[in-house]
Design a protein around this motif. Structure first.
Motif, PDB file in Angstrom:
ATOM      1  N   SER A  72       0.734  -1.221  -0.062  1.00  0.00           N
ATOM      2  CA  SER A  72       0.044  -0.010   0.023  1.00  0.00           C
ATOM      3  C   SER A  72       0.928   1.423   0.081  1.00  0.00           C
ATOM      4  O   SER A  72       0.440   2.373  -0.679  1.00  0.00           O
ATOM      5  CB  SER A  72      -0.976   0.221   0.944  1.00  0.00           C
ATOM      6  OG  SER A  72      -1.771  -1.002   1.108  1.00  0.00           O
ATOM      7  N   LEU A  73       1.844   1.282   0.717  1.00  0.00           N
ATOM      8  CA  LEU A  73       2.931   2.534   0.762  1.00  0.00           C
ATOM      9  C   LEU A  73       3.636   2.572  -0.579  1.00  0.00           C
ATOM     10  O   LEU A  73       3.614   3.849  -1.024  1.00  0.00           O
ATOM     11  CB  LEU A  73       3.696   2.280   1.901  1.00  0.00           C
ATOM     12  CG  LEU A  73       3.601   2.519   3.323  1.00  0.00           C
ATOM     13  CD1 LEU A  73       4.557   2.068   4.361  1.00  0.00           C
ATOM     14  CD2 LEU A  73       3.286   3.833   3.503  1.00  0.00           C
ATOM     15  N   SER A  97       0.787   3.818  -2.789  1.00  0.00           N
ATOM     16  CA  SER A  97       0.452   5.296  -2.560  1.00  0.00           C
ATOM     17  C   SER A  97       1.611   6.439  -2.877  1.00  0.00           C
ATOM     18  O   SER A  97       1.233   7.452  -3.430  1.00  0.00           O
ATOM     19  CB  SER A  97      -0.031   5.559  -1.431  1.00  0.00           C
ATOM     20  OG  SER A  97       1.024   5.253  -0.303  1.00  0.00           O
ATOM     21  N   THR A  98       2.799   5.861  -2.560  1.00  0.00           N
ATOM     22  CA  THR A  98       3.830   6.741  -3.193  1.00  0.00           C
ATOM     23  C   THR A  98       3.767   6.945  -4.701  1.00  0.00           C
ATOM     24  O   THR A  98       4.161   8.077  -5.061  1.00  0.00           O
ATOM     25  CB  THR A  98       5.229   6.318  -2.632  1.00  0.00           C
ATOM     26  OG1 THR A  98       5.002   6.079  -1.137  1.00  0.00           O
ATOM     27  CG2 THR A  98       6.404   6.985  -2.820  1.00  0.00           C
ATOM     28  N   VAL A 108       1.634   6.579  -6.839  1.00  0.00           N
ATOM     29  CA  VAL A 108       0.469   7.392  -7.311  1.00  0.00           C
ATOM     30  C   VAL A 108       0.599   8.993  -6.870  1.00  0.00           C
ATOM     31  O   VAL A 108       0.264   9.868  -7.732  1.00  0.00           O
ATOM     32  CB  VAL A 108      -0.980   6.906  -6.754  1.00  0.00           C
ATOM     33  CG1 VAL A 108      -2.110   7.834  -6.881  1.00  0.00           C
ATOM     34  CG2 VAL A 108      -1.194   5.539  -7.339  1.00  0.00           C
ATOM     35  N   THR A 109       0.728   9.261  -5.581  1.00  0.00           N
ATOM     36  CA  THR A 109       1.292  10.583  -5.124  1.00  0.00           C
ATOM     37  C   THR A 109       2.181  11.443  -6.353  1.00  0.00           C
ATOM     38  O   THR A 109       2.149  12.669  -6.641  1.00  0.00           O
ATOM     39  CB  THR A 109       1.908  10.782  -3.826  1.00  0.00           C
ATOM     40  OG1 THR A 109       0.791  10.170  -3.078  1.00  0.00           O
ATOM     41  CG2 THR A 109       2.047  12.122  -3.357  1.00  0.00           C
TER      42      THR A 109
END
Length: 119
Positions: free
Chosen positions: A14-15, A18-19, A21-22
């Motif tokens: 997940s990290l 999310s990184t 995508v950010t």
């Protein structure tokens, strides 16, 4: 697989997602600022010549200098913000950065002229 290992793997995955995508979303929305140069010395020399050509007493000179400084500061900040640019004085640049001296000088004159017309 143990429940703890599954949770750890899920959180790690997940990290990473999310990184990624950010970075993909924020990168294009916040491009790096461009670097431009301005010949501050030429601008100030032209202003000094203008002051010398006018028949101003010391108090008038002080007021004119204050208005010029405020106008120049406003123009530089506006240009920097509107163009996402870092403005550097010309002696700090060896080459390659666009020169915005004429644009800044003309806009400063416009701001000063507008202020004088309103008074």
């Amino acid at each position: 697989m143990t429940p703890l290992r599954t949770i750890t793997l899920s959180v790690t995955l997940s990290l990473f997602i999310s990184t990624a995508v950010t970075l993909l979303v924020i990168g294009p929305l916040n491009p790096a600022p461009s670097l431009v140069q301005m010949d501050m010395n030429a601008t100030l020399t032209a202003f000094e010549k203008d002051i010398q050509q006018r028949d101003l007493n010391p108090a008038q000179q002080k007021g004119h200098i204050a208005r010029f400084t405020a106008a120049l500061d406003t123009v530089l900040r506006t240009y920097s913000h509107d163009n996402n640019a870092v403005i550097v004085v010309s002696p700090a640049i060896i080459g390659g950065a666009p020169d915005i001296t004429r644009t800044i000088s003309q806009e400063t004159v416009n701001v000063l002229t507008n202020k004088e017309n309103k008074q």
